[in-house]
Design an enzyme around this catalytic site. Structure first.
Site, mmCIF file in Angstrom:
data_model
loop_
_atom_site.group_PDB
_atom_site.id
_atom_site.type_symbol
_atom_site.label_atom_id
_atom_site.label_comp_id
_atom_site.label_asym_id
_atom_site.label_seq_id
_atom_site.Cartn_x
_atom_site.Cartn_y
_atom_site.Cartn_z
ATOM 1 C CB SER A 111 -0.965 -0.035 1.196
ATOM 2 O OG SER A 111 -1.988 0.908 1.038
ATOM 3 C CD GLU A 208 -2.371 -2.342 -4.039
ATOM 4 O OE1 GLU A 208 -3.541 -2.654 -3.723
ATOM 5 O OE2 GLU A 208 -1.724 -1.486 -3.416
ATOM 6 C CG HIS A 278 -5.541 -2.552 -0.222
ATOM 7 N ND1 HIS A 278 -4.692 -2.072 -1.204
ATOM 8 C CD2 HIS A 278 -5.240 -1.852 0.900
ATOM 9 C CE1 HIS A 278 -3.926 -1.117 -0.695
ATOM 10 N NE2 HIS A 278 -4.241 -0.968 0.577
#
Length: 308
Positions: A111, A208, A278
């Site tokens: 992330s 992502e 995620h």
């Protein structure tokens, strides 16, 4: 650039836990450390897990100092990030990359940690790991594949991703090889024009994202395309785009339609459907390490182990 491989973990090794972006719930984070003790590891908790500075886990200087100290500490064999959120780009200028290069060790997160993966790789050549953090381990129904990813840190496992894990869909046909780079799309885009701008030339680019509307995905992919980052890549790995749906009733493309549009324009071998990001399971992978992507075989196979 010479590639640096971190040393594998052994039972009894000490790992450091740090919050390098947003502040964390210390109770939840401490509960998640039980997974590491069950692996036979000892855990050192950074003070960042107990700090709250606006939306950050301490000042930039405090968070950067904690990471620098963990790399310098010879007893700490791996550094696991507690959570993402926001804030890693703020500390990239404060890291001691010479120290990191002299003291290579496992660095793990995803992330917002994408910015630091890129900064460390660009300045040192160290292989790092895109994998679930303590915030990902809070779920009591944790998927076994999420936890299994940590095993690659204990032995020289050559990683591979096939349809045994999830259904993979070809967007652009072909085979491509290169070091895997990337991670969170927003962070990749935010690196453009900085000293930490992601170099995708002859690389396999992983993307992502979470909770971004399709028009925002469109904007980011358009910027990457115009900056040459998609066309310079040898191939593209599409991870999980969690909850990337319109939040209004107005007409919209789907996230999948937007991704298909830009990756077909880039015309590089591209494969979608990877449970990386995620999602559950969240499959952990090494970054900076050579791999091969095949849309015909529907595989992503690394060429060697990430640890020595």
């Amino acid at each position: 650039m010479d590639i640096i491989y971190p040393a594998r973990l052994n039972p009894g090794d000490l790992i450091g836990i740090t919050a390098l972006a947003s502040y964390a719930d210390p109770v939840e984070m401490l509960r998640s450390t039980e997974y590491f003790t069950q692996m036979g590891l000892r855990v050192e908790i950074g003070q960042s897990l107990f700090r709250e500075y606006g939306y950050l886990a301490g000042t930039d200087e405090e968070r950067a100092r904690e990471l620098n100290d963990m790399f310098q500490n010879p007893e700490i064999k791996a550094i696991i990030c507690a959570r993402g959120g926001y804030g890693t780009a703020r500390i990239a200028d404060l890291l001691d990359y010479d120290c990191i290069k002299r003291n290579p060790k496992i660095f793990w997160g995803f992330s917002d940690i994408t910015f630091l993966h890129q900064a460390i790789y660009k300045n040192t050549g160290l292989i790092t790991f895109h994998g679930p953090m303590l915030s990902s381990l809070n779920n009591r129904s944790l998927h076994p594949l999420t936890l299994a990813g940590f095993q690659q840190l204990f032995s020289p496992i050559v990683m591979g991703y096939t349809e045994e894990i999830s259904t993979l869909t070809s967007i652009v046909e072909g085979t491509a090889s290169g070091a895997v780079v990337g991670g969170n799309l927003s962070l990749i885009v935010s690196s453009l024009g900085t000293p930490y701008e992601m170099d995708t030339r002859n690389k396999l680019l992983l993307i992502e994202e979470i909770r971004e509307e399709p028009y925002r995905i469109d904007r980011m992919l358009r910027q990457l395309l115009q900056a040459g980052k998609l066309t310079e890549a040898s191939g593209i790995i599409v991870g999980n785009f969690h909850a990337c749906v319109p939040n209004t009733d107005q007409s919209s493309f789907t996230c999948e339609e937007v991704i298909d549009h830009y990756l077909k324009k880039a015309n590089r071998p591209a494969l979608a459907g990877f449970d990386i990001g995620h999602c559950s399971p969240n499959i952990a992978i090494p970054l900076g390490l050579e791999a091969e992507l095949s849309t015909e075989k529907k595989t992503l196979l690394w060429k060697r182990a990430a640890v020595i």
